[in-house]
Each structure stands twice: as C-alpha cells, then as structure tokens.
Design a protein around this motif. Structure first.
Motif, PDB file in Angstrom:
ATOM      1  N   ALA A   1       6.353  -4.411   7.129  1.00  0.00           N
ATOM      2  CA  ALA A   1       6.528  -4.737   5.708  1.00  0.00           C
ATOM      3  C   ALA A   1       6.041  -6.148   5.406  1.00  0.00           C
ATOM      4  CB  ALA A   1       7.997  -4.583   5.317  1.00  0.00           C
ATOM      5  N   ALA A   2       6.276  -7.084   6.331  1.00  0.00           N
ATOM      6  CA  ALA A   2       5.824  -8.457   6.106  1.00  0.00           C
ATOM      7  C   ALA A   2       4.313  -8.513   5.969  1.00  0.00           C
ATOM      8  CB  ALA A   2       6.290  -9.357   7.252  1.00  0.00           C
ATOM      9  N   GLU A   3       3.589  -7.769   6.796  1.00  0.00           N
ATOM     10  CA  GLU A   3       2.131  -7.755   6.674  1.00  0.00           C
ATOM     11  C   GLU A   3       1.694  -7.155   5.354  1.00  0.00           C
ATOM     12  OE1 GLU A   3       0.031  -6.155   9.994  1.00  0.00           O
ATOM     13  OE2 GLU A   3       1.250  -7.201  11.492  1.00  0.00           O
ATOM     14  N   GLU A   4       2.386  -6.137   4.892  1.00  0.00           N
ATOM     15  CA  GLU A   4       2.047  -5.554   3.596  1.00  0.00           C
ATOM     16  C   GLU A   4       2.339  -6.522   2.455  1.00  0.00           C
ATOM     17  OE1 GLU A   4       0.513  -2.582   2.981  1.00  0.00           O
ATOM     18  OE2 GLU A   4       0.253  -2.661   5.158  1.00  0.00           O
ATOM     19  N   TYR A   5       3.452  -7.222   2.535  1.00  0.00           N
ATOM     20  CA  TYR A   5       3.792  -8.177   1.486  1.00  0.00           C
ATOM     21  C   TYR A   5       2.821  -9.352   1.451  1.00  0.00           C
ATOM     22  CZ  TYR A   5       8.173  -6.240  -0.254  1.00  0.00           C
ATOM     23  OH  TYR A   5       9.112  -5.447  -0.893  1.00  0.00           O
TER      24      TYR A   5
END
Length: 385
Positions: A171-175
């Motif tokens: 999720a951090a990479e997507e954000y």
C-alpha cells in the motif's frame, strides 16, 4: 449575502487541486517532504538496528548491515518501505492543504467494499501468473542446488510476519507512486496518461536495474494501476493487485531455505516471465474495468462549497454588536473564487453587491439617488415648490 464558490468535480489525478490553497510550490515541497522524510527515517532506523544487532552479537552482512536472519531481515526491509505511507498522508494534509483521505480516493477515504471486489479479481489473476511461471520452460529446480523445504514452524512464523507487513509495504508503494506522484503531476497536467507516466517510470527504476524486460514489466504495471486509479477514482485496484502479488511471491520464497535471502526482484525477470506478467496485468485491468461497470465506483470528487473568506470590516463599520458610532457603512468589496478581487467593471457572479450609501437600486437596474424620508406631520417644509 453571497453564495460560496464551489470546487468543481475532479478526477483522481487532479485531486491536488481539491483546495483553495493550491500553489505551484506545494506539490514540489510535498515531494521533498516525502522523499527527504523517508530517507531520514530509514537512516535512523538503520542506525538503531545496527546498534541493537551489534550489541546482541549478530554477524554483519557484506553490505555492512546486521544479519538478523532471513525473516527478520525481510521484516525490516518491508517496514522501511511501509513508513512512507504516513509520510504521504502528512504531505497531503500539511503541504497539500487538503484532507489526507483525498489521496486514497475521490471520496476522501479508502473504499473497503470496492477494495474487496478488487481483491477477488486479483486472486485468480495472480494464480494464473504463478501457474504459468511454474510451467515455463527452464524453471525446473537446479539439480546441483535443489530447493529445500524450511519446515512447517519456520514457514508459519515467516508467513505470520508477511501477512502483517506486506499489505502496508504494498500500500505504501501505491500511495507514493500511484497516489502522491500521480496527483502531484496532475496538479499541472490534465491528461491522466501523461500524469501517470512519470510515476510508472520512477516505480520501475525504484526496483533497481536488472533487465530491459523487467523494467518494461514494472513500468506497464505502474502505468496500468495508475490508469485504474483514475478510472475507478482511487487506489483500491492497485493496492489489491500489489498486495496479492507480493504476498504470493514472498510466500513462495519463504517456503524454501534461504528463499527470503535472495536479492532478485521483478526487475531481473527474463523476457518470458515479463511477457507473462504483462499479460496478467492486462487481464486484471480488464477484470477491474468489467467490475467497475457493474458496481460503478465514484470516479469524480463531490462539489463542495469553499469556506467564505473572512474580511475585517473597515474602520468604523458595524461589527455585529450595534450600530457604528461614526455612522460609516462597511465598504463592500466584490470577491471572486478563492478570494480574488474582480477587476473594475466586472459583474459579480454570485449576486449583486449591496448598493453604496445614499443610493438605491431603481427598477431599471440603475442606481438612483435615495429619496429622503417623508416629513413628520406638522413639520414645516422649506423645500422650493
């Protein structure tokens, strides 16, 4: 009273404009905050981990870091990526001057129901990918170094760590890429394709340089999930595919001895694996678009009124606590959207301003001199007849 101006409905990649405080330097400053804050945080965490490991007597790896073991090393790597998630939310709130949830979706939050539908589409897509890779020629185990099962207890403990940390890492990479970078580019670019292109290239570069086909595979993944974010109005589709893909890949690696110690990433994929991965990404994109036509996730932000700008009254104007002791009326100043004054002669778009003192509006729309009040009965009239 005037009606407050409305924020126009915006697609996901333009959500940086979902504020009346937008300036060209805010996306730039936010990018520096995310990048610089992440670098400083992992530097501090690295120093703390090294101090703890050195004091406990753990050996060093060739790169100078402490070797805590495959599972703990992987957990630390996942955690260092996951800390970028709160940094993005802070950048959106502090430097973007808008709700932090606007980086999750156009509704201002992560839409859990739509995320579940995307997870249901990601599971068969990744199963197809793994099945195709297993039957790909040249994937047979090396007889000189056969894969060895790590054991049930070791595998269970590793999977428990992965199930907790991989969703936050993915999720951090997507954000960061599909969220912050896409919206930062969208603050200046209207085309969703052009806004999604820089983050897809940076996403591929962040995984390291392995093979040309591996770079293309990652760039296609970033471009497809970036476009799905615009098309569906949020990050749920990209998060679902990223989480299922990474959890499956880490799970296979955790099942064999030293599997989590491997340095290979998707960037090192040969052309056969890259072609299969790109095909699965396209299939997943089509599945999500089909689900979007059935469930219709919101893809545009709501039109919300901006807060009315506060203006201090002129000297001697009424303050709401009684009439002015000097009898001076407040000077009305026509203001446009985002508190910008209108040029002389421009009409007010939200209603006519109140007339100045000593004038009233005539029936024909023009100002005319105000008539004095009628004389009291019995009072002398000194006006000429």
């Amino acid at each position: 009273m005037t009606t407050a101006p409305l924020l126009d409905p915006l697609p996901y990649h333009r959500m940086a404009r979902y504020t009346d405080r937008l300036a060209w330097w805010r996306p730039v400053l936010g990018t520096l905050l995310v990048g610089g804050g992440w670098f400083m945080t992992i530097l501090v965490l690295g120093l703390v981990a090294y101090g703890v490991g050195d004091a406990a007597g753990y050996p060093e790896l060739p790169d100078g870091s402490i070797d805590f073991g495959p599972t703990t090393n992987t957990a630390l790597e996942l955690a260092t990526i996951a800390i970028a998630l709160p940094l993005v939310l802070l950048a959106v709130r502090w430097t973007g001057r808008r709700p932090a949830g606007t980086v999750s979706s156009v509704t201002g939050r992560l839409r859990v129901r739509w995320l579940v539908w995307c997870l249901l589409a990601a599971v068969p897509a990744i199963a197809l990918l793994m099945g195709a890779l297993l039957f790909l020629p040249g994937q047979e185990p090396d007889p000189a170094a056969p894969a060895v099962w790590v054991g049930r207890r070791t595998f269970a403990s590793a999977m428990a760590v992965l199930v907790v940390l991989v969703p936050f890492q993915a999720a951090a990479e997507e954000y960061v890429f599909r969220g912050w970078l896409t919206q930062a580019a969208g603050a200046f670019l209207r085309s969703p394709w052009i806004a999604a292109l820089p983050q897809s290239l940076l996403f591929a570069a962040a995984h390291g340089w392995g093979t040309v086909w591996g770079f293309i595979d990652l760039a296609v993944f970033g471009l497809a999930t970036g476009w799905l974010a615009v098309r569906t109005g949020g990050l749920e589709a990209g998060i679902a595919l990223h989480v299922v893909n990474n959890l499956t890949a880490f799970g296979f690696a955790a099942a064999v001895v030293d599997g989590l110690s491997s340095d290979e990433t998707s960037a090192d994929a040969p052309w056969q694996q890259a072609v299969i991965s790109i095909t699965v990404t396209v299939i997943y994109t089509a599945m999500v678009l089909w689900l979007a036509r059935r469930h219709r996730p919101v893809s545009l932000s709501p039109s919300l009124p901006l807060p009315a700008p506060w203006q201090s009254p002129a000297y001697g104007a009424p303050t709401g606590h009684g009439p002015s002791p000097y009898g001076v009326s407040h000077q009305y100043v026509a203001r446009g959207p985002y508190d910008a004054p209108f040029p002389y002669g421009a009409s007010h778009p939200y209603g006519a301003p109140p007339p100045p003192d000593g004038h009233i509006s005539g029936a024909n729309g023009h100002d005319s001199p105000a008539q004095p009040p009628p004389a009291e009965p019995g009072a002398s009239d000194s006006r000429p007849h």
